[in-house]
Design a protein around this motif. Structure first.
Motif, PDB file in Angstrom:
ATOM      1  N   ALA A 195       3.683  -9.158   6.351  1.00  0.00           N
ATOM      2  CA  ALA A 195       3.872  -8.178   7.424  1.00  0.00           C
ATOM      3  C   ALA A 195       4.514  -6.886   6.925  1.00  0.00           C
ATOM      4  O   ALA A 195       4.112  -5.795   7.299  1.00  0.00           O
ATOM      5  N   SER A 196       5.505  -6.987   6.075  1.00  0.00           N
ATOM      6  CA  SER A 196       6.185  -5.756   5.668  1.00  0.00           C
ATOM      7  C   SER A 196       5.903  -5.364   4.219  1.00  0.00           C
ATOM      8  O   SER A 196       5.963  -4.180   3.876  1.00  0.00           O
ATOM      9  N   LEU A 197       5.557  -6.332   3.362  1.00  0.00           N
ATOM     10  CA  LEU A 197       5.344  -5.985   1.950  1.00  0.00           C
ATOM     11  C   LEU A 197       3.932  -5.491   1.674  1.00  0.00           C
ATOM     12  O   LEU A 197       3.689  -4.784   0.711  1.00  0.00           O
ATOM     13  N   GLY A 198       2.975  -5.920   2.483  1.00  0.00           N
ATOM     14  CA  GLY A 198       1.593  -5.556   2.228  1.00  0.00           C
ATOM     15  C   GLY A 198       0.822  -6.731   1.655  1.00  0.00           C
ATOM     16  O   GLY A 198       1.139  -7.890   1.942  1.00  0.00           O
ATOM     17  N   PHE A 199      -0.149  -6.425   0.796  1.00  0.00           N
ATOM     18  CA  PHE A 199      -1.010  -7.471   0.240  1.00  0.00           C
ATOM     19  C   PHE A 199      -0.475  -7.924  -1.125  1.00  0.00           C
ATOM     20  O   PHE A 199      -0.028  -7.103  -1.921  1.00  0.00           O
ATOM     21  N   VAL A 200      -0.550  -9.230  -1.363  1.00  0.00           N
ATOM     22  CA  VAL A 200      -0.272  -9.737  -2.712  1.00  0.00           C
ATOM     23  C   VAL A 200      -1.411 -10.678  -3.089  1.00  0.00           C
ATOM     24  O   VAL A 200      -1.988 -11.347  -2.227  1.00  0.00           O
ATOM     25  N   GLY A 201      -1.729 -10.704  -4.348  1.00  0.00           N
ATOM     26  CA  GLY A 201      -2.813 -11.574  -4.780  1.00  0.00           C
ATOM     27  C   GLY A 201      -2.440 -12.334  -6.024  1.00  0.00           C
ATOM     28  O   GLY A 201      -1.558 -11.927  -6.785  1.00  0.00           O
ATOM     29  N   GLY A 202      -3.102 -13.468  -6.227  1.00  0.00           N
ATOM     30  CA  GLY A 202      -2.848 -14.265  -7.421  1.00  0.00           C
ATOM     31  C   GLY A 202      -4.135 -14.863  -7.939  1.00  0.00           C
ATOM     32  O   GLY A 202      -5.037 -15.208  -7.157  1.00  0.00           O
TER      33      GLY A 202
ATOM     34  N   LEU B 130      -6.073  16.848  -0.680  1.00  0.00           N
ATOM     35  CA  LEU B 130      -5.086  15.867  -0.220  1.00  0.00           C
ATOM     36  C   LEU B 130      -5.054  14.690  -1.186  1.00  0.00           C
ATOM     37  O   LEU B 130      -6.091  14.185  -1.589  1.00  0.00           O
ATOM     38  N   GLN B 131      -3.890  14.243  -1.525  1.00  0.00           N
ATOM     39  CA  GLN B 131      -3.769  13.070  -2.381  1.00  0.00           C
ATOM     40  C   GLN B 131      -3.566  11.835  -1.515  1.00  0.00           C
ATOM     41  O   GLN B 131      -2.966  11.909  -0.441  1.00  0.00           O
ATOM     42  N   PRO B 132      -4.075  10.724  -1.921  1.00  0.00           N
ATOM     43  CA  PRO B 132      -3.998   9.531  -1.078  1.00  0.00           C
ATOM     44  C   PRO B 132      -2.582   9.042  -0.843  1.00  0.00           C
ATOM     45  O   PRO B 132      -2.338   8.313   0.095  1.00  0.00           O
ATOM     46  N   ASP B 133      -1.660   9.421  -1.705  1.00  0.00           N
ATOM     47  CA  ASP B 133      -0.308   8.902  -1.512  1.00  0.00           C
ATOM     48  C   ASP B 133       0.539   9.833  -0.638  1.00  0.00           C
ATOM     49  O   ASP B 133       1.736   9.653  -0.502  1.00  0.00           O
ATOM     50  N   LEU B 134      -0.092  10.837  -0.045  1.00  0.00           N
ATOM     51  CA  LEU B 134       0.666  11.651   0.896  1.00  0.00           C
ATOM     52  C   LEU B 134       1.078  10.775   2.064  1.00  0.00           C
ATOM     53  O   LEU B 134       0.344   9.869   2.461  1.00  0.00           O
ATOM     54  N   PRO B 135       2.240  11.062   2.633  1.00  0.00           N
ATOM     55  CA  PRO B 135       2.752  10.149   3.644  1.00  0.00           C
ATOM     56  C   PRO B 135       1.830   9.958   4.825  1.00  0.00           C
ATOM     57  O   PRO B 135       1.665   8.862   5.308  1.00  0.00           O
ATOM     58  N   LYS B 136       1.221  10.996   5.317  1.00  0.00           N
ATOM     59  CA  LYS B 136       0.323  10.780   6.449  1.00  0.00           C
ATOM     60  C   LYS B 136      -0.660  11.947   6.583  1.00  0.00           C
ATOM     61  O   LYS B 136      -0.434  13.053   6.104  1.00  0.00           O
TER      62      LYS B 136
ATOM     63  N   PRO C 194      -1.614  -0.411   1.633  1.00  0.00           N
ATOM     64  CA  PRO C 194      -2.627   0.639   1.778  1.00  0.00           C
ATOM     65  C   PRO C 194      -2.016   1.895   2.384  1.00  0.00           C
ATOM     66  O   PRO C 194      -1.111   1.821   3.216  1.00  0.00           O
ATOM     67  N   THR C 195      -2.546   3.026   1.949  1.00  0.00           N
ATOM     68  CA  THR C 195      -2.041   4.281   2.502  1.00  0.00           C
ATOM     69  C   THR C 195      -2.575   4.457   3.924  1.00  0.00           C
ATOM     70  O   THR C 195      -3.518   3.771   4.337  1.00  0.00           O
ATOM     71  N   LYS C 196      -1.994   5.391   4.609  1.00  0.00           N
ATOM     72  CA  LYS C 196      -2.452   5.658   5.968  1.00  0.00           C
ATOM     73  C   LYS C 196      -3.917   6.105   5.953  1.00  0.00           C
ATOM     74  O   LYS C 196      -4.719   5.708   6.805  1.00  0.00           O
ATOM     75  N   ALA C 197      -4.258   6.936   4.942  1.00  0.00           N
ATOM     76  CA  ALA C 197      -5.631   7.406   4.838  1.00  0.00           C
ATOM     77  C   ALA C 197      -6.585   6.237   4.667  1.00  0.00           C
ATOM     78  O   ALA C 197      -7.650   6.178   5.286  1.00  0.00           O
ATOM     79  N   GLN C 198      -6.210   5.308   3.833  1.00  0.00           N
ATOM     80  CA  GLN C 198      -7.063   4.130   3.628  1.00  0.00           C
ATOM     81  C   GLN C 198      -7.187   3.322   4.911  1.00  0.00           C
ATOM     82  O   GLN C 198      -8.264   2.853   5.274  1.00  0.00           O
ATOM     83  N   GLN C 199      -6.072   3.171   5.585  1.00  0.00           N
ATOM     84  CA  GLN C 199      -6.110   2.399   6.827  1.00  0.00           C
ATOM     85  C   GLN C 199      -7.070   3.020   7.826  1.00  0.00           C
ATOM     86  O   GLN C 199      -7.862   2.336   8.476  1.00  0.00           O
ATOM     87  N   LEU C 200      -7.004   4.359   7.917  1.00  0.00           N
ATOM     88  CA  LEU C 200      -7.837   5.033   8.906  1.00  0.00           C
ATOM     89  C   LEU C 200      -9.303   5.030   8.502  1.00  0.00           C
ATOM     90  O   LEU C 200     -10.192   4.770   9.308  1.00  0.00           O
ATOM     91  N   LEU C 201      -9.554   5.304   7.260  1.00  0.00           N
ATOM     92  CA  LEU C 201     -10.927   5.521   6.860  1.00  0.00           C
ATOM     93  C   LEU C 201     -11.687   4.241   6.497  1.00  0.00           C
ATOM     94  O   LEU C 201     -12.897   4.182   6.642  1.00  0.00           O
ATOM     95  N   TYR C 202     -10.945   3.228   6.038  1.00  0.00           N
ATOM     96  CA  TYR C 202     -11.644   1.964   5.773  1.00  0.00           C
ATOM     97  C   TYR C 202     -11.752   1.123   7.041  1.00  0.00           C
ATOM     98  O   TYR C 202     -12.588   0.231   7.143  1.00  0.00           O
ATOM     99  N   GLY C 203     -10.893   1.398   7.975  1.00  0.00           N
ATOM    100  CA  GLY C 203     -10.982   0.725   9.273  1.00  0.00           C
ATOM    101  C   GLY C 203     -11.069  -0.779   9.134  1.00  0.00           C
ATOM    102  O   GLY C 203     -10.261  -1.404   8.459  1.00  0.00           O
ATOM    103  N   ALA C 204     -12.089  -1.357   9.740  1.00  0.00           N
ATOM    104  CA  ALA C 204     -12.229  -2.816   9.775  1.00  0.00           C
ATOM    105  C   ALA C 204     -12.503  -3.406   8.402  1.00  0.00           C
ATOM    106  O   ALA C 204     -12.359  -4.611   8.189  1.00  0.00           O
TER     107      ALA C 204
END
Lengths: 599, 181
Positions: B20-27, A2-8, B48-58
């Motif tokens: 809220a809609s664009l995500g994270f920005v840094g400077g 699975l690639q991280p940029d897959l939609p879900k 962040p991708t959905k996978a990152q959101q789920l797996l990195y959690g808090a």
């Protein structure tokens, strides 16, 4: 994999039946997540999992490439380091030491320390490139620059003045249109100083009316003592040298000089980083030679300073913009679109908005009946004059009407036969009280002859005269004497010479012995006294002879003032108030002759 | 310290915000000791991708703010800041990846901006110190940074909160969609 940029990723049964291997390249948090993963109740190992057939491995790569960035460096970031130390304090004018703002600062020394307001530079709307915009956004607040560059001021600028500096600093085209007395001069000088110290400018030309040249020199000495200033003056040879003198980063010329030095300007050797026009309404007639020459000066930045960007009509403002940004505005623009187009270029503040704690101006209307002698002369002159105007028929011109108006106004001041004057009687009575209380007064008139008569009659108050008759070289001396000589109680000023650029805030009484055509000029005159640093209310006495031409003019102007105030309230531009040709003819119930209308 | 010496100093100011809609920005703004800008970098919005959101959690905010954005920005800077200050606690984690001492300021420029919020850290275990009237937080594992920060900031007299206002303004210039309506 699975690639991280897959939609879900679906956490469904089919997915869970397969083992998952998670790849966290170089990730700090991967470790902690894995730890949590194993102890989390939701992810308890399934029973007998060791005996399951070998599972397929599904890899979820979470480590993404690093985010894309954009960046700018500022190798030529301004240093704002003074090259020359300011002059010792003892060389500063005495007035500085007595400045009410300094006194105020002293009083505030013991006050609890408060977080100072920070004034940030904001990029002008016409700056498009992100790099250019960020250059200004990322500069320190002005207060930080001032502190770290160790810039000294004769007194602490007001917050609105810092805003004015922040407005001018990044702009290539700007109109600073603050009401008279709010310190346009100081704001312009301080901005020029900062731009020079940061090497953003190296050659500045300031053009002002001739009587104000010495005032500008004095103000530069106070607000930017380390900046060398050269006044373009003297014979042609000397002026030629000064025009091209690289030693003086700031050159001051006067409008009257433009015509004579046109050759210097046209020869192509000049190129200024900035040209500043003081009292920029002087170029409101865009077809005048002076206006044409000023517009032709090669330059990178153009600023206009004026308390009255619109004296008579919006065309005045369009003319100023012909200097700032040729073709940007035109005379046909509707008021609303004009306001919108100029919003980012014009900064206008009024005293009532920014100086809420400034002592007020108290207006006293001295509506006076003419003395019997004056009334007699007045009546005769008016009747005779109107008859003559009517006799002229279609050949009557505005000059004929003007002559009659002036004759009648002069009678309102003094009866030509007996010298009787209701205004003088009132003025003398008021002055007695003012002088007795140790105060001083300014008396304005449009005629030098009137000032002469007043000078003779008020000799006991040691009056001084400040008018076009006094050579420029002696005018500063007159002001100094008025300020410092306790015996001198009044100064007699003509509107032409005394209405602009003078600081007389130690004087709390102003008399308008006769009225100027345009109340904007009267306002400028009044603001010689009612300006920054004034300690108490300024009482303005407007003298007017009732049932005369003065009252008729007053009524017309008041009507116009109300009309323009309501018109310009939203656009934030000042009122326009002069008398039109039609209105001048109307003073005597005349209409403009057909031939003049056609013209 | 004179003006010349102050011009040689380089301090990094790092901020990361969430939209809220664009995500994270840094400077990242690098200033010299006179508070003049030397360099500025900002990221494109990071979602962040959905996978990152789920797996990195808090710990997602710390991952994105520190490891992704902070790391990318500091890697891009040509100037090497002697210290890095941040108004974003979640970005402190970048300390694991760089050598410079990093501290978060326990006070931010503007927390009222409706469209940009601060990423949140997953824990509250910080080493606290007070320097020149500023309350600073460092990572527990890098408590030794405190001495360096104290001695460095003690020799300067610049406002270390104000630069974050500049970065916020710059982020809004670079990403106009983040401006409040």
């Amino acid at each position: 994999m699975l690639q991280p940029d897959l939609p879900k990723i679906e956490f469904g049964a089919s997915w869970y039946e397969e083992s998952v291997s998670i790849d966290f390249p170089s990730s700090l948090y991967a470790e902690s997540i894995l730890t949590e993963f194993s102890v989390d109740a939701c992810f308890q190992p399934l029973p007998n999992w060791q005996s399951w057939p070998e599972s397929k491995v599904l890899t979820v790569a979470l480590g993404q490439p690093l985010p894309k960035t954009i960046g700018f460096s500022f190798p030529e970031s301004p240093h704002w380091v003074k090259k020359v130390e300011p002059q010792p304090k003892s060389n500063q004018p005495d007035a500085l030491a007595k400045s009410p703002r300094i006194a105020e600062s002293d009083e505030q020394k013991d006050a609890p320390k408060q977080t100072p307001k920070l004034t940030r530079l904001r990029p002008p709307g016409d700056l498009v490139s992100l790099e250019d915009r960020l250059y200004y956004v990322l500069q320190p607040p002005l207060e930080t620059i001032v502190q770290s560059a160790e810039l000294t001021f004769p007194f602490q600028p007001f917050p609105y003045q810092m805003e004015g500096i922040a407005f001018l600093f990044p702009r290539a085209a700007a109109v600073l249109a603050d009401e008279m007395g709010l310190g346009k001069t100081m704001q312009a000088i301080t901005t020029i100083r900062m731009l020079l110290l940061s090497n953003e400018l190296s050659d500045v030309l300031l053009i002002c009316p001739k009587p104000l040249v010495t005032n500008w020199v004095r103000e530069f000495r106070q607000w930017a003592p380390e900046i060398p200033v050269a006044v373009i003056e003297g014979d042609a040879h000397r002026r030629q040298f000064i025009w091209s003198n690289p030693q003086a980063p700031v050159k001051i010329a006067n409008y009257e000089l433009m015509m004579r030095d046109r050759e210097q300007i046209d020869n192509g050797n000049l190129d200024f980083d900035l040209v500043v026009l003081d009292e920029a309404q002087r170029i409101k007639n865009r077809n005048s030679t002076t206006s044409e020459i000023v517009r032709s000066i090669p330059r990178k930045r153009s600023w206009a300073l004026t308390g009255t960007p619109i004296e008579n009509s919006t065309e005045d403002l369009v003319s100023i913009f012909e200097f700032l940004s040729p073709g940007y505005l035109n005379d046909d623009m509707h008021l609303k679109s004009l306001g919108k187009a100029t919003r980012d270029y014009v900064l206008r503040r009024t005293k009532d908005k920014v100086l809420t704690d400034m002592p007020p101006k108290l207006f006293r209307a001295a509506d006076l009946d003419l003395t019997p002698e004056q009334r007699l002369s007045y009546k005769a002159a008016e009747e005779e004059g109107v008859v003559q105007l009517n006799d002229l028929g279609e050949s009557v011109t505005i000059q004929h009407v003007f002559e009659l108006v002036l004759r009648l106004k002069q009678i309102c001041n003094f009866d030509p036969l007996t010298g009787a004057s209701a205004k003088y009687e009132r003025l003398e009575a008021d002055l007695e009280e003012i002088a007795a209380s140790g105060q001083k007064a300014i008396v304005f008139s449009q005629w030098v002859e009137t000032l002469d008569i007043l000078g003779e009659r008020l000799a006991k108050y040691n009056p001084l005269q400040y008018s076009g008759r006094i050579p420029s070289s002696k005018r500063d001396g007159v002001i100094d004497q008025f300020k410092n000589d306790p015996k001198t109680k009044i100064i007699l000023m003509s509107y032409g010479a005394g209405a602009v650029g003078l600081n007389l805030q130690f004087c709390h009484y102003v008399f308008l012995f006769d009225r100027w055509w345009n109340p904007a000029v009267e306002d400028q005159a009044i603001n010689r006294a009612h300006r920054l640093g004034v300690k108490q209310a300024v009482t303005v006495t407007r003298m007017m002879s009732t049932e005369t031409i003065e009252e008729r003019i007053h009524n017309v102007l008041e009507e116009k003032r109300e009309l323009f105030q309501s018109l310009f309230a939203e656009a934030g531009v000042p009122r326009s108030m002069g008398l039109s040709q039609k209105e001048i003819f109307g003073l005597f119930g005349l209409s403009i002759p057909a031939v003049k209308r056609a013209a | 310290m004179d003006s010349q010496q102050k011009q040689q100093i380089q301090i990094g100011f790092l901020t990361v915000r969430k939209h809220a809609s664009l995500g994270f920005v840094g400077g990242l703004l690098v200033l010299n000791g006179l508070a003049r800008p030397v360099e500025f970098h900002c990221t494109l919005p990071v979602m962040p991708t959905k996978a990152q959101q789920l797996l990195y959690g808090a710990t997602l905010d710390e991952f994105v703010a520190g490891e992704q954005i902070g790391r990318a920005l500091l890697a891009k800077a040509k100037a090497r800041p002697q210290i890095v200050l941040t108004d974003t606690l979640a970005a402190l984690s970048v300390r694991h990846l760089v050598d410079s001492p990093i501290a978060a300021i326990d006070s931010s420029w503007s927390k009222n901006e409706a469209t940009l919020t601060y990423p949140q850290p997953s824990h509250e275990a910080w080493h606290r110190l007070s320097v020149e009237g500023y309350k600073l937080l460092t990572m527990h594992e890098f408590a030794s940074d405190s001495k360096q920060l104290e001695s460095f900031l003690g020799s300067l007299s610049i406002d270390i909160v104000e630069p974050f206002g500049r970065i916020e303004g710059a982020l809004m210039e670079a990403h106009p969609a983040t401006k409040a309506a």
